[in-house]
Write an enzyme that holds these catalytic residues in place. Structure first.
Site, PDB file in Angstrom:
ATOM      1  CG  HIS A  54      -2.969   2.423  -1.783  1.00 40.96           C
ATOM      2  ND1 HIS A  54      -2.988   2.370  -0.400  1.00 40.96           N
ATOM      3  CD2 HIS A  54      -4.113   1.807  -2.182  1.00 40.96           C
ATOM      4  CE1 HIS A  54      -4.082   1.748   0.004  1.00 40.96           C
ATOM      5  NE2 HIS A  54      -4.781   1.387  -1.052  1.00 40.96           N
ATOM      6  CD  GLN A  83      -2.509  -1.166   2.718  1.00 41.20           C
ATOM      7  OE1 GLN A  83      -3.535  -0.556   2.938  1.00 41.20           O
ATOM      8  NE2 GLN A  83      -1.903  -1.867   3.654  1.00 41.20           N
ATOM      9  CG  ASN A  84       4.101   1.265   2.416  1.00 46.66           C
ATOM     10  OD1 ASN A  84       3.017   1.507   2.953  1.00 46.66           O
ATOM     11  ND2 ASN A  84       5.042   0.559   2.997  1.00 46.66           N
ATOM     12  CB  SER A  86      -3.940   0.671  10.782  1.00 44.85           C
ATOM     13  OG  SER A  86      -4.400   1.283   9.591  1.00 44.85           O
ATOM     14  CG  ASN A 125       0.813  -3.793  12.893  1.00 47.03           C
ATOM     15  OD1 ASN A 125       1.313  -3.283  11.902  1.00 47.03           O
ATOM     16  ND2 ASN A 125      -0.027  -3.146  13.669  1.00 47.03           N
ATOM     17  CB  ALA A 131       8.503  -4.068  10.407  1.00 49.44           C
TER      18      ALA A 131
HETATM   19  P1  OAD Z   1      -1.382   3.198   8.974  1.00 47.55           P
HETATM   20  O1  OAD Z   1      -0.620   4.409   9.356  1.00 47.55           O
HETATM   21  O2  OAD Z   1      -2.862   3.264   9.034  1.00 47.55           O
HETATM   22  O3  OAD Z   1      -0.946   1.974   9.896  1.00 47.55           O
HETATM   23  C1  OAD Z   1       0.408   1.686  10.147  1.00 47.55           C
HETATM   24  C2  OAD Z   1       0.473   0.462  11.033  1.00 47.55           C
HETATM   25  O4  OAD Z   1       1.845   0.146  11.195  1.00 47.55           O
HETATM   26  C3  OAD Z   1      -0.119   0.632  12.426  1.00 47.55           C
HETATM   27  O5  OAD Z   1      -0.950  -0.485  12.732  1.00 47.55           O
HETATM   28  C4  OAD Z   1       1.113   0.667  13.348  1.00 47.55           C
HETATM   29  O6  OAD Z   1       0.865   0.044  14.600  1.00 47.55           O
HETATM   30  C5  OAD Z   1       2.100  -0.162  12.556  1.00 47.55           C
HETATM   31  N1  OAD Z   1       3.503   0.158  12.811  1.00 47.55           N
HETATM   32  C6  OAD Z   1       4.045   1.367  13.092  1.00 47.55           C
HETATM   33  N2  OAD Z   1       5.376   1.271  13.238  1.00 47.55           N
HETATM   34  C7  OAD Z   1       5.692  -0.038  13.032  1.00 47.55           C
HETATM   35  C8  OAD Z   1       6.912  -0.785  13.049  1.00 47.55           C
HETATM   36  N3  OAD Z   1       8.080  -0.218  13.290  1.00 47.55           N
HETATM   37  N4  OAD Z   1       6.845  -2.104  12.786  1.00 47.55           N
HETATM   38  C9  OAD Z   1       5.660  -2.707  12.540  1.00 47.55           C
HETATM   39  N5  OAD Z   1       4.490  -2.068  12.514  1.00 47.55           N
HETATM   40  C10 OAD Z   1       4.491  -0.745  12.757  1.00 47.55           C
HETATM   41  O7  OAD Z   1      -0.868   2.798   7.516  1.00 47.55           O
HETATM   42  P2  OAD Z   1      -1.512   1.826   6.417  1.00 47.55           P
HETATM   43  O8  OAD Z   1      -2.285   0.729   7.057  1.00 47.55           O
HETATM   44  O9  OAD Z   1      -0.431   1.463   5.479  1.00 47.55           O
HETATM   45  O10 OAD Z   1      -3.484   5.238   1.353  1.00 47.55           O
HETATM   46  O11 OAD Z   1      -2.508   2.803   5.682  1.00 47.55           O
HETATM   47  C11 OAD Z   1      -3.219   2.330   4.567  1.00 47.55           C
HETATM   48  C12 OAD Z   1      -3.467   3.449   3.592  1.00 47.55           C
HETATM   49  O12 OAD Z   1      -4.060   4.573   4.245  1.00 47.55           O
HETATM   50  C13 OAD Z   1      -2.218   4.040   2.977  1.00 47.55           C
HETATM   51  O13 OAD Z   1      -1.720   3.297   1.892  1.00 47.55           O
HETATM   52  C14 OAD Z   1      -2.671   5.381   2.519  1.00 47.55           C
HETATM   53  C15 OAD Z   1      -3.483   5.784   3.728  1.00 47.55           C
HETATM   54  O14 OAD Z   1      -4.450   6.694   3.510  1.00 47.55           O
HETATM   55  C16 OAD Z   1      -3.315   6.077   0.333  1.00 47.55           C
HETATM   56  O15 OAD Z   1      -2.495   6.947   0.296  1.00 47.55           O
HETATM   57  C17 OAD Z   1      -4.239   5.826  -0.797  1.00 47.55           C
END
Ligand code: OAD
Length: 247
Positions: free
Chosen positions: A120, A102-103, A189, A213, A229
């Site tokens: 994305h 998604q990154n 998340s 996570n 991670a």
């Molecule tokens: P989020 O910011 O919603 O979630 C990040 C997740 O990573 C959280 O559950 C954190 O607990 C976890 N996390 C943080 N640091 C970490 C680490 N060092 N090791 C492991 N886990 C860790 O990001 P995404 O789920 O990727 O969309 O968000 C999904 C989409 O929402 C993105 O692609 C973006 C956004 O809006 C678009 O831009 C279209």
């Protein structure tokens, strides 16, 4: 590392789908989306990540993605051990591995992953809204930039999927989910559809589902491994590679 819930992979694994989110790049210095107050680098999602926001204020949206792109191009932003481990998995696992991210950063590619899909979009690309042609991009663009294909001003947009738009590569991703034996979800998340439902597709076809996570999210995976991670992903990859080597 704290294993919240653990169950052995007692099925032979021939095909793997890995989903990654912002958490895998957090230790490389790129901020996650929902880290604190729902704002993305001090901006409201509706302003910088929707087609309506772009129509209202294209200069603001271009400026926002120019900043993200310039941050990504800084020398200290590098792939971490988790990106490296997934590249190793792709190269050493004898079956199929598809990495879906998604990154919008390029850290997986820089770590050596090749069989991967950016669902994305990508920060280092722009798109002509007229022709849909996609171009590589490292410099800033603005509302007044001239498009390389139609030579028109105002047609360029970031090659990013915004809320309300269809993610890229969905048919290929769905096919892979329907035939995988192992589904790994890393650093996401689970708040954004359709990626949030991938584990259910994989599970309905009897794949083993694992979440890696920092904390356990609300989604019900069969196995949850909690920790940073850069630590838990290399350990898990080692476990997968060992399991296919042992008879
Ligand atoms: P989020 O910011 O919603 O979630 C990040 C997740 O990573 C959280 O559950 C954190 O607990 C976890 N996390 C943080 N640091 C970490 C680490 N060092 N090791 C492991 N886990 C860790 O990001 P995404 O789920 O990727 O969309 O968000 C999904 C989409 O929402 C993105 O692609 C973006 C956004 O809006 C678009 O831009 C279209």
């Amino acid at each position: 590392m704290q294993a919240v819930e653990s169950s052995p992979m007692n099925r032979p694994v021939k095909s793997i789908v890995v989903l990654t989110g912002a958490g895998i790049s957090a230790e490389s210095g790129i901020a996650t989306f929902r880290a604190s107050d729902g704002l993305w680098e001090n901006h409201r999602i509706e302003d910088v990540a929707t087609p309506e926001g772009f129509a209202r204020n294209p200069q603001l949206v271009h400026h926002f993605y120019n900043q993200r792109r310039q941050q990504l191009l800084q020398d200290h932003i590098r792939p971490n051990a988790a990106h490296m481990a997934l590249a190793r998995l792709e190269h050493e696992f004898p079956g199929e591995v598809l990495l879906v991210t998604q990154n919008v950063d390029n850290l997986h590619e820089r770590a050596g992953s090749r069989k991967m899909l950016h669902m994305h979009g990508e920060l280092l690309k722009m798109r002509c809204q007229e022709s849909n042609l996609v171009f590589d991009l490292r410099e800033d663009i603005g509302f007044d930039s001239v498009c390389r294909c139609c030579q028109t001003i105002g047609n360029l947009r970031p090659h990013i999927v915004w809320f309300g738009e269809m993610p890229f590569h969905m048919p290929q991703i769905t096919r892979a989910l329907e035939s995988c034996d192992l589904f790994m979800s890393i650093g996401t998340s689970g708040n954004v559809y359709p990626a949030s439902g991938f584990y259910q597709i994989a599970r309905s076809r009897h794949a083993h589902t694992v979440e890696l996570n920092l904390e356990q999210t609300a989604s019900s995976f069969e196995e949850h491994i909690c920790g940073p991670a850069s630590e838990i992903v290399p350990e898990f990859v080692e476990r997968v590679l060992c399991s296919v080597q042992s008879p």
